[in-house]
Design an enzyme around this catalytic site. Structure first.
Site, PDB file in Angstrom:
ATOM      1  N   LYS A 132      15.961   8.768  65.922  1.00  0.00           N
ATOM      2  CA  LYS A 132      17.206   8.212  66.464  1.00  0.00           C
ATOM      3  C   LYS A 132      17.335   8.576  67.937  1.00  0.00           C
ATOM      4  O   LYS A 132      17.649   7.741  68.780  1.00  0.00           O
ATOM      5  CB  LYS A 132      18.417   8.742  65.675  1.00  0.00           C
ATOM      6  CG  LYS A 132      18.553   8.078  64.313  1.00  0.00           C
ATOM      7  CD  LYS A 132      19.536   8.785  63.403  1.00  0.00           C
ATOM      8  CE  LYS A 132      19.483   8.151  62.014  1.00  0.00           C
ATOM      9  NZ  LYS A 132      20.270   8.847  61.001  1.00  0.00           N
ATOM     10  N   GLN A 162      24.477  13.566  60.411  1.00  0.00           N
ATOM     11  CA  GLN A 162      23.373  13.285  59.494  1.00  0.00           C
ATOM     12  C   GLN A 162      23.670  13.865  58.108  1.00  0.00           C
ATOM     13  O   GLN A 162      24.016  15.039  57.975  1.00  0.00           O
ATOM     14  CB  GLN A 162      22.075  13.887  60.060  1.00  0.00           C
ATOM     15  CG  GLN A 162      20.838  13.601  59.251  1.00  0.00           C
ATOM     16  CD  GLN A 162      20.460  12.121  59.224  1.00  0.00           C
ATOM     17  OE1 GLN A 162      20.478  11.439  60.250  1.00  0.00           O
ATOM     18  NE2 GLN A 162      20.142  11.614  58.043  1.00  0.00           N
ATOM     19  N   ASP A 182      28.065   4.958  61.951  1.00  0.00           N
ATOM     20  CA  ASP A 182      27.468   4.820  60.617  1.00  0.00           C
ATOM     21  C   ASP A 182      28.319   3.896  59.737  1.00  0.00           C
ATOM     22  O   ASP A 182      27.869   3.452  58.685  1.00  0.00           O
ATOM     23  CB  ASP A 182      27.366   6.193  59.935  1.00  0.00           C
ATOM     24  CG  ASP A 182      25.934   6.704  59.877  1.00  0.00           C
ATOM     25  OD1 ASP A 182      25.007   5.888  60.054  1.00  0.00           O
ATOM     26  OD2 ASP A 182      25.748   7.910  59.649  1.00  0.00           O
TER      27      ASP A 182
END
Ligand code: NDP
Length: 295
Positions: A55, A99, A122
């Site tokens: 990422k 995460q 997200d």
């Protein structure tokens, strides 16, 4: 292998990244800001470390700003919440990604709900999930967006198609079903309690498999000519004590019947990060009050 067209997720992800790089450069010159993504990793889960590294690398490669926060596994929930608060308030940060999975002492739902919905790249905040399901502009989870973009590579207009989504998680199954409704599909969401799953799946013009069971979807589950999007990432034992990645679909079998199919690896996987970068540009434009460029 049969005649199915292989939908190339790597190639499409590269196209999306190229458009993002142009958009990011443009935003800098015309509007004076650089979209910024903060990634928070708690602990040392090896798979998470790999995702976070990719990422970060792709964020930087597309000309965006990357902010890294790595915290020890024993971090207290309060400490993580305080970091989220700081990132919410930081004007250089347009997207925040925590995460998953998080260590046991931390309530993941509490952390995800603390993220400013405007920075929730997200798309896991209940506000964004609600906006998606009521058809309002939202930040939409990355893997579902990538899956639909791949399906449209095979069939640019999904209107009227019978779509069967296997899996009902908040991360993949439910949001992908919402996106397919927006695309005017007739959507069935199947799960572990579905009766006659092969029969249900055989009705589908479009199958999205997001289950986490290696090669569960077999040849005779697929309607001839169907488009098959395989979200699953499963590591299985291979010859010589090695391991390899397979999807939720038995690829070689399904490819004999399907019209188009995504491979694993090289299908949905590469699209997920590309869509994360896309969401970061979208969030940055909304926060800075400028029109979203074509990405
Ligand atoms: P979850 O475990 O959260 O959800 C799995 C879903 O599959 C559940 O709804 C479950 O049903 C259903 N299911 C499980 N077993 C069966 C079965 N035998 N028959 C029918 N349905 C079943 O997984 P995720 O949604 O998070 O992920 C799904 C897959 O996608 C995984 O392989 C994951 O690794 C992969 N993934 C890939 C990503 C990518 O970037 N490409 C990103 C995210 C996930 P029930 O609700 O009834 O338990």
């Amino acid at each position: 292998m049969g005649d199915a067209r292989i939908i190339d997720g790597k190639a499409l992800a590269a196209e999306v990244r190229a458009r993002i790089a142009v958009a990011a450069a443009d935003l800098k010159t015309k509007h004076g800001f650089t979209p910024g993504l903060a990634v928070v990793l708690v602990g040392e889960n090896p798979a998470s470390q790999v995702y976070v590294r990719s990422k970060k690398k792709q964020t930087v490669e597309t000309g965006m700003a990357s902010f890294d926060h790595t915290l020890p596994a024993e971090t207290a929930e309060e400490e993580l919440l305080a970091l989220v608060d700081r990132l919410n308030a930081d004007p250089e940060v347009h997207g925040i990604l925590v995460q998953l999975p998080l260590p046991d002492q931390i309530d993941a739902d509490k952390v995800l709900e603390r993220i400013d919905p405007a920075k929730d790249v997200d798309g896991f905040h209940p506000m964004n999930a609600g906006r998606l399901s009521t058809g309002q502009p939202a930040l939409v989870p990355c893997t579902p967006v990538g899956s639909v973009l791949l399906a449209k590579q095979a069939r640019p207009d999904l209107t009227g198609l019978e779509a069967v989504v296997i899996g009902r998680s908040n991360i993949v199954g439910k949001p992908v079903a919402q996106l397919l409704l927006q695309e005017n599909c007739t959507v069935t969401i199947a799960h572990s309690r579905t009766r006659d799953l092969p029969g249900v799946t055989r009705r589908a013009d479009l199958v999205i498999a997001a289950v986490g069971r290696p090669e569960m979807v077999r040849r005779d589950w697929i309607k001839p000519g169907a488009t098959v999007i395989d979200v699953g990432i499963n590591r299985i034992e291979a010859d010589g004590g090695k391991s390899r990645l397979v999807g939720d679909v038995a690829f070689d079998e399904a490819a004999e019947v399907a019209g188009a199919i995504t491979p694993v690896p090289g299908g949905v996987g590469p699209m997920t990060i590309a869509c994360l970068l896309r969401n970061t540009v979208q969030a940055a434009c909304a926060i800075e009050g400028v029109a979203l460029p074509e990405v």
